[in-house]
Structure formats: C-alpha cells, structure tokens
Write an enzyme that holds these catalytic residues in place. Structure first.
Site, PDB file in Angstrom:
ATOM      1  N   LYS A  13      76.995 -15.827  12.063  1.00 32.35           N
ATOM      2  CA  LYS A  13      75.535 -15.641  12.059  1.00 32.35           C
ATOM      3  C   LYS A  13      75.086 -14.748  10.892  1.00 32.35           C
ATOM      4  CE  LYS A  13      75.288 -13.798  16.212  1.00 32.35           C
ATOM      5  NZ  LYS A  13      76.704 -13.754  16.579  1.00 32.35           N
ATOM      6  N   ARG A  88      69.944 -11.761  23.176  1.00 30.17           N
ATOM      7  CA  ARG A  88      71.282 -11.937  23.735  1.00 30.17           C
ATOM      8  C   ARG A  88      71.238 -12.047  25.248  1.00 30.17           C
ATOM      9  NH1 ARG A  88      74.171  -9.306  19.021  1.00 30.17           N
ATOM     10  NH2 ARG A  88      76.380  -9.534  19.359  1.00 30.17           N
ATOM     11  N   ARG A 127      88.325  -9.133   9.797  1.00 30.34           N
ATOM     12  CA  ARG A 127      87.112  -8.700   9.093  1.00 30.34           C
ATOM     13  C   ARG A 127      87.221  -7.228   8.675  1.00 30.34           C
ATOM     14  NH1 ARG A 127      81.493 -10.264  12.033  1.00 30.34           N
ATOM     15  NH2 ARG A 127      81.900  -8.541  13.441  1.00 30.34           N
ATOM     16  N   ARG A 160      85.513  -2.580  11.823  1.00 30.74           N
ATOM     17  CA  ARG A 160      84.524  -2.144  12.813  1.00 30.74           C
ATOM     18  C   ARG A 160      85.256  -1.776  14.102  1.00 30.74           C
ATOM     19  NH1 ARG A 160      79.702  -6.527  13.197  1.00 30.74           N
ATOM     20  NH2 ARG A 160      79.993  -6.079  15.390  1.00 30.74           N
ATOM     21  N   ARG A 171      83.717  -8.760  24.287  1.00 32.86           N
ATOM     22  CA  ARG A 171      82.470  -9.253  23.681  1.00 32.86           C
ATOM     23  C   ARG A 171      82.302 -10.752  23.947  1.00 32.86           C
ATOM     24  NH1 ARG A 171      83.260  -7.528  17.708  1.00 32.86           N
ATOM     25  NH2 ARG A 171      81.179  -8.366  17.323  1.00 32.86           N
TER      26      ARG A 171
HETATM   27  P1  AMP Z   1      76.753  -7.707  16.294  1.00 34.55           P
HETATM   28  O1  AMP Z   1      76.874  -7.024  14.979  1.00 34.55           O
HETATM   29  O2  AMP Z   1      75.576  -8.625  16.386  1.00 34.55           O
HETATM   30  O3  AMP Z   1      78.029  -8.355  16.747  1.00 34.55           O
HETATM   31  O4  AMP Z   1      76.438  -6.535  17.372  1.00 34.55           O
HETATM   32  C1  AMP Z   1      77.343  -5.472  17.580  1.00 34.55           C
HETATM   33  C2  AMP Z   1      77.060  -4.829  18.915  1.00 34.55           C
HETATM   34  O5  AMP Z   1      75.722  -4.293  18.929  1.00 34.55           O
HETATM   35  C3  AMP Z   1      77.112  -5.744  20.131  1.00 34.55           C
HETATM   36  O6  AMP Z   1      78.423  -5.948  20.612  1.00 34.55           O
HETATM   37  C4  AMP Z   1      76.246  -4.982  21.125  1.00 34.55           C
HETATM   38  O7  AMP Z   1      76.927  -3.877  21.677  1.00 34.55           O
HETATM   39  C5  AMP Z   1      75.144  -4.440  20.214  1.00 34.55           C
HETATM   40  N1  AMP Z   1      74.014  -5.398  20.104  1.00 34.55           N
HETATM   41  C6  AMP Z   1      73.623  -6.080  19.002  1.00 34.55           C
HETATM   42  N2  AMP Z   1      72.575  -6.860  19.278  1.00 34.55           N
HETATM   43  C7  AMP Z   1      72.294  -6.682  20.587  1.00 34.55           C
HETATM   44  C8  AMP Z   1      71.340  -7.229  21.476  1.00 34.55           C
HETATM   45  N3  AMP Z   1      70.451  -8.157  21.066  1.00 34.55           N
HETATM   46  N4  AMP Z   1      71.358  -6.803  22.766  1.00 34.55           N
HETATM   47  C9  AMP Z   1      72.227  -5.875  23.195  1.00 34.55           C
HETATM   48  N5  AMP Z   1      73.178  -5.327  22.421  1.00 34.55           N
HETATM   49  C10 AMP Z   1      73.219  -5.727  21.118  1.00 34.55           C
END
Ligand code: AMP
Length: 215
Positions: A13, A88, A127, A160, A171
């Site tokens: 994404k 989400r 990554r 990360r 996740r």
């Molecule tokens: P990402 O970089 O999109 O994989 O997001 C990393 C982490 O941020 C996720 O595993 C969640 O803990 C948190 N996070 C990101 N976007 C959301 C969202 N829309 N709702 C809740 N938690 C989020």
C-alpha cells in the site's frame, strides 16, 4: 481522486500510494506514518499509540479518526487524497464517510490489494528503513550496496519494531478479523476494486491506474 488503499500489512500500500501521489498530484495519507511520527516525537498520543503498535494491535479508533479528520481538512486534500492504512475497522469506515460528507465529498474508489500470506511475511521480515533519511530497502528484493547502510545518505538501516515475525503474525490476524470485512462494506457501496498485488511493483501500479480510470 479520493482513494482508499486496502490490503494486509506488506501488500504494498505504501509503495503504491507514493507512486499514485506523484501521478495524480494528491497527498498520501498514511496513518501508520503519522502514528510513527507521533511516537518519534514522544507526544502523549504517540506514547499511548506505541503500546498498541509494538504489539501489532490497532490504535483505538477515536485516536486514529481524530488524526485523519484533521488531516483531511488541510488545503492539499482539496483535489483528492490517497488513504493508506485507514480505515482499518468498520467504525473507522463509518467515521470516514461522516467526515467526508461534512466536507461535501465522497470516495471515488477503494482498491484492495491481494497478496498471499507467505509472500507478505517475506516482504515484511526483509523490510529495512534508513534511520536518517527514511529511504526503504528490502534485504532480498532491493538490498543496500553495503550491509546495514543507506545507499543515499549512509545512515544506518533499521527494522521496524512491528516487522518482527511474531508481531507480523498478530498483525495478519488483526487484519483478517477487523479489516478484511471492509471489503464487503465497500463492495456493498459499489466502490470496491480488487487488484492482484503479487506482481512486480510497476505491474501492480498499472493495474491500479487501470481500475481508477473507470471510476
Ligand atoms: P502500517 O504502517 O499501516 O502498517 O501501521 C503500523 C501500525 O500503526 C499498525 O499495526 C497499527 O498499530 C497502527 N495503525 C496504523 N493505521 C491504523 C488505523 N487505521 N487504525 C488503528 N491502528 C492503526
């Protein structure tokens, strides 16, 4: 163009959103990036969010919705945006609809990237990100010239915290339980486009652009 990119962690994404951003000249809104910036700043919200993020869980809806609501009101979102990692959950999707309606807007398309689970795990565990300039690498698909060092600025590459295998599995589970049902949500709204995300980055981009042309 007002777009949501849906897909499990590691579906691409962020990569695809960055390419769409240059192509359509609209901002990429990544809730993950915004939350990581808050963690880095050690703001009260960041400190609270970190606990959920490190465990691979979701940050509470009201926190994330608050960030997105404010961001969508910025001037650079006037002509559109790409939401990457939001919504989400169903309450987030409902809140998004409400916020957009308040701004006299609605989504044009929700693109769901499909990638097999084992490929996702491989993409995520490999990554790495430069701690100085933020440039992304992958140990197998896009390795740095020198181990652990950024090609652009020489900064050290880091993984990360939530890209470790045990957190990744969590996740994925959270994705299947809470986010995957949004496909039906948006299918019912006539907004969903499903795109195969297993191919090379340019091929996936081409497929996304092609579905966006029809909306
Ligand atoms: P990402 O970089 O999109 O994989 O997001 C990393 C982490 O941020 C996720 O595993 C969640 O803990 C948190 N996070 C990101 N976007 C959301 C969202 N829309 N709702 C809740 N938690 C989020």
């Amino acid at each position: 163009m007002k777009i949501v990119l849906l897909g499990p962690p590691g579906a691409g994404k962020g990569t695809q959103a960055a390419m769409l951003m240059s192509r359509y000249d609209i901002p990429q809104i990544s809730t993950g990036d915004m939350l990581r910036a808050a963690v880095q700043d050690q703001s009260p919200m960041g400190i609270k969010a970190k606990e959920y993020m490190d465990a691979g869980g979701l940050v509470p809806d009201e926190v994330v919705v608050g960030i997105v609501r404010e961001r969508l009101q910025a001037e650079d979102c006037e002509n559109g945006f790409i939401l990457d990692g939001f919504p989400r959950t169903q309450p987030q999707a409902d809140a998004l609809k409400h916020v957009l309606a308040g701004l006299g807007k609605q989504l044009d398309s929700v693109v769901s990237l499909q990638v097999e689970t084992e490929a996702l795990v491989e993409r995520l565990t490999g990554r790495r990100t430069c701690s100085a300039c933020g440039k992304g690498f992958h140990l197998r698909y896009d390795p740095p010239a020198e181990d652990g060092r950024c090609n652009s600025c020489g900064g050290s590459l880091v993984q990360r915290d939530d890209d470790r295998e045990e957190t990744i599995r969590n996740r994925m589970q959270v994705y299947h339980q809470q986010t995957a049902p949004l496909e039906d949500y948006y299918r019912n709204e006539g907004l969903l486009a499903v795109v195969d995300g297993m191919g090379e980055i340019p091929a996936v981009q081409k497929a996304i652009v092609s579905v966006l042309q029809d909306c």
